[in-house]
Design a protein around this motif. Sequence first.
Motif, PDB file in Angstrom:
ATOM      1  N   LEU A 171      -4.365  -7.507   0.446  1.00  0.00           N
ATOM      2  CA  LEU A 171      -3.711  -6.304  -0.666  1.00  0.00           C
ATOM      3  C   LEU A 171      -2.925  -5.536   0.486  1.00  0.00           C
ATOM      4  O   LEU A 171      -1.708  -4.893   0.338  1.00  0.00           O
ATOM      5  CB  LEU A 171      -4.753  -5.552  -0.982  1.00  0.00           C
ATOM      6  N   GLU A 172      -3.526  -5.150   1.828  1.00  0.00           N
ATOM      7  CA  GLU A 172      -2.978  -4.471   2.634  1.00  0.00           C
ATOM      8  C   GLU A 172      -1.514  -4.762   3.362  1.00  0.00           C
ATOM      9  O   GLU A 172      -0.624  -4.140   3.351  1.00  0.00           O
ATOM     10  CB  GLU A 172      -3.900  -3.806   3.897  1.00  0.00           C
ATOM     11  N   GLN A 173      -1.482  -6.193   3.327  1.00  0.00           N
ATOM     12  CA  GLN A 173      -0.315  -6.710   3.828  1.00  0.00           C
ATOM     13  C   GLN A 173       0.667  -6.520   2.818  1.00  0.00           C
ATOM     14  O   GLN A 173       1.750  -6.367   2.988  1.00  0.00           O
ATOM     15  CB  GLN A 173      -0.625  -8.065   4.161  1.00  0.00           C
ATOM     16  N   THR A 231      -7.688   8.400   4.091  1.00  0.00           N
ATOM     17  CA  THR A 231      -7.329   7.377   3.243  1.00  0.00           C
ATOM     18  C   THR A 231      -6.389   6.445   3.860  1.00  0.00           C
ATOM     19  O   THR A 231      -6.090   6.700   5.190  1.00  0.00           O
ATOM     20  CB  THR A 231      -6.842   7.482   1.821  1.00  0.00           C
ATOM     21  N   ASP A 232      -6.276   5.058   3.454  1.00  0.00           N
ATOM     22  CA  ASP A 232      -5.382   4.169   4.140  1.00  0.00           C
ATOM     23  C   ASP A 232      -3.962   4.611   4.426  1.00  0.00           C
ATOM     24  O   ASP A 232      -3.150   4.323   5.402  1.00  0.00           O
ATOM     25  CB  ASP A 232      -5.278   2.850   3.375  1.00  0.00           C
ATOM     26  N   TYR A 233      -3.266   5.124   3.192  1.00  0.00           N
ATOM     27  CA  TYR A 233      -1.839   5.283   3.251  1.00  0.00           C
ATOM     28  C   TYR A 233      -1.386   6.928   2.800  1.00  0.00           C
ATOM     29  O   TYR A 233      -2.132   7.271   1.929  1.00  0.00           O
ATOM     30  CB  TYR A 233      -1.179   4.379   2.234  1.00  0.00           C
ATOM     31  N   PHE A 277      -3.308   7.308  -0.930  1.00  0.00           N
ATOM     32  CA  PHE A 277      -4.028   6.547  -1.622  1.00  0.00           C
ATOM     33  C   PHE A 277      -4.795   5.472  -0.587  1.00  0.00           C
ATOM     34  O   PHE A 277      -4.589   5.468   0.492  1.00  0.00           O
ATOM     35  CB  PHE A 277      -3.027   5.513  -2.523  1.00  0.00           C
ATOM     36  N   GLU A 278      -5.557   4.935  -1.476  1.00  0.00           N
ATOM     37  CA  GLU A 278      -6.772   3.929  -0.682  1.00  0.00           C
ATOM     38  C   GLU A 278      -6.532   2.581  -1.374  1.00  0.00           C
ATOM     39  O   GLU A 278      -6.292   2.489  -2.800  1.00  0.00           O
ATOM     40  CB  GLU A 278      -8.103   4.318  -0.819  1.00  0.00           C
ATOM     41  N   ALA A 279      -6.352   1.324  -0.514  1.00  0.00           N
ATOM     42  CA  ALA A 279      -6.081   0.106  -1.145  1.00  0.00           C
ATOM     43  C   ALA A 279      -7.474  -0.557  -0.921  1.00  0.00           C
ATOM     44  O   ALA A 279      -8.173  -0.610   0.207  1.00  0.00           O
ATOM     45  CB  ALA A 279      -5.323  -0.499  -0.454  1.00  0.00           C
ATOM     46  N   LYS A 280      -8.180  -1.123  -2.032  1.00  0.00           N
ATOM     47  CA  LYS A 280      -9.193  -1.868  -1.973  1.00  0.00           C
ATOM     48  C   LYS A 280      -9.061  -3.064  -2.910  1.00  0.00           C
ATOM     49  O   LYS A 280      -8.526  -3.159  -3.927  1.00  0.00           O
ATOM     50  CB  LYS A 280     -10.419  -0.839  -2.794  1.00  0.00           C
ATOM     51  N   GLU A 281      -9.693  -4.291  -2.309  1.00  0.00           N
ATOM     52  CA  GLU A 281      -9.811  -5.602  -3.226  1.00  0.00           C
ATOM     53  C   GLU A 281     -10.965  -5.686  -3.396  1.00  0.00           C
ATOM     54  O   GLU A 281     -11.903  -5.673  -2.524  1.00  0.00           O
ATOM     55  CB  GLU A 281      -8.787  -6.472  -2.710  1.00  0.00           C
TER      56      GLU A 281
HETATM   57 MG   LIG Z   1      -8.604   0.248   2.217  1.00  0.00          MG
END
Ligand SMILES: [Mg+2]
Lengths: 180, 180
Positions: free
Chosen positions: B18-20, B70-72, B83-87
């Motif tokens: 997801l991050e990619q 957070t990530d971004y 935001f934060e990315a999670k899968e």
């Molecule tokens: Mg994350």
Amino acid sequence: SHHNPLKKSNYSGRGMTLEQDIDETNTYYLHQGVAVIHKKPTPIQVVHVDYPKRSAAVIREAYYKQASTTDYNGVFQGAYIDFEAKETRNKTSFPLKNVHEHQIEHMRQVLTQSGICFFLIRFQPADEVYLLEAHHVIKYYDEQQRKSIPKKDIEQYGHTVKTGLHPRIDFLKTVKQLYF
Amino acid sequence: SHHNPLKKSNYSGRGMTLEQDIDETNTYYLHQGVAVIHKKPTPIQVVHVDYPKRSAAVIREAYYKQASTTDYNGVFQGAYIDFEAKETRNKTSFPLKNVHEHQIEHMRQVLTQSGICFFLIRFQPADEVYLLEAHHVIKYYDEQQRKSIPKKDIEQYGHTVKTGLHPRIDFLKTVKQLYF
Ligand SMILES: [Mg+2]
Ligand SMILES: [Mg+2]
């Protein structure tokens, strides 16, 4: 930067770098509910990691990467805030040699998105901090002949930032006067 | 996260995390002049550095630190985006065990400053991405009994994000519909 921090040696003898003073200011802002601004972690290229049993991963080979953006960003009353902190021992000008092309490019992009973008510049000899909006720095940067910005120009186009103990460098007061 | 990336194994076989996919999306946004959003560097605690003559400093001992935010983050048409990315491989719920207290605290602070704050959640089995606004996640987090958010609740309170090739995860389309 982490590589070669210029130590401040003023009358108070606190010996804080500009970044340390800004970090403390941001912590103050955060705890007071004024703004949420953080220093970005230093980007590091990790090459080799050991994973010992029953303990934390250890990075055994890694290198500092050049930052592709600016030192700090965050949010203040809905507005996006983005800035770079620089200090100089120079008395009469701010050298542009430590401002990188990709930082200027990042600032152009932020301005295009209507973000609030600036430099915080400390002249160590005078112990003065100025907020200089990014578009001024970009202008000097684009004039190829320029290797530095004269301090008298920063005094004219920039804005003196109030310094003290809490917060140490009250740059959001200046931001508020300029943008709100 | 960098420690244990969950690989996506969908029909296309691209195998992107997801991050990619989000990084590529942000690059697309940047090049198209849509927004300036970057992933924050992974915070690393440096313990020992060698300075060999005539070559770059080598970090010889360092450790991953837990991210405090957070990530971004970045700016989109003047607005602060965070935001934060999670899968998850889970089919029916989004586990909250990977959402840390300090991330929730950061999100509360960003909302107080009127920033736009959310999670991007990918359910790998269905290959679906949802934007779920931070205040929903905070609510579930604060209900101590909750260990996860049911997928049906995310379908109800969240927003499906359009996926494709350019951009891969068009989350700003969803942001625009919700906030502009
Ligand atoms: Mg994350
Ligand atoms: Mg700096």
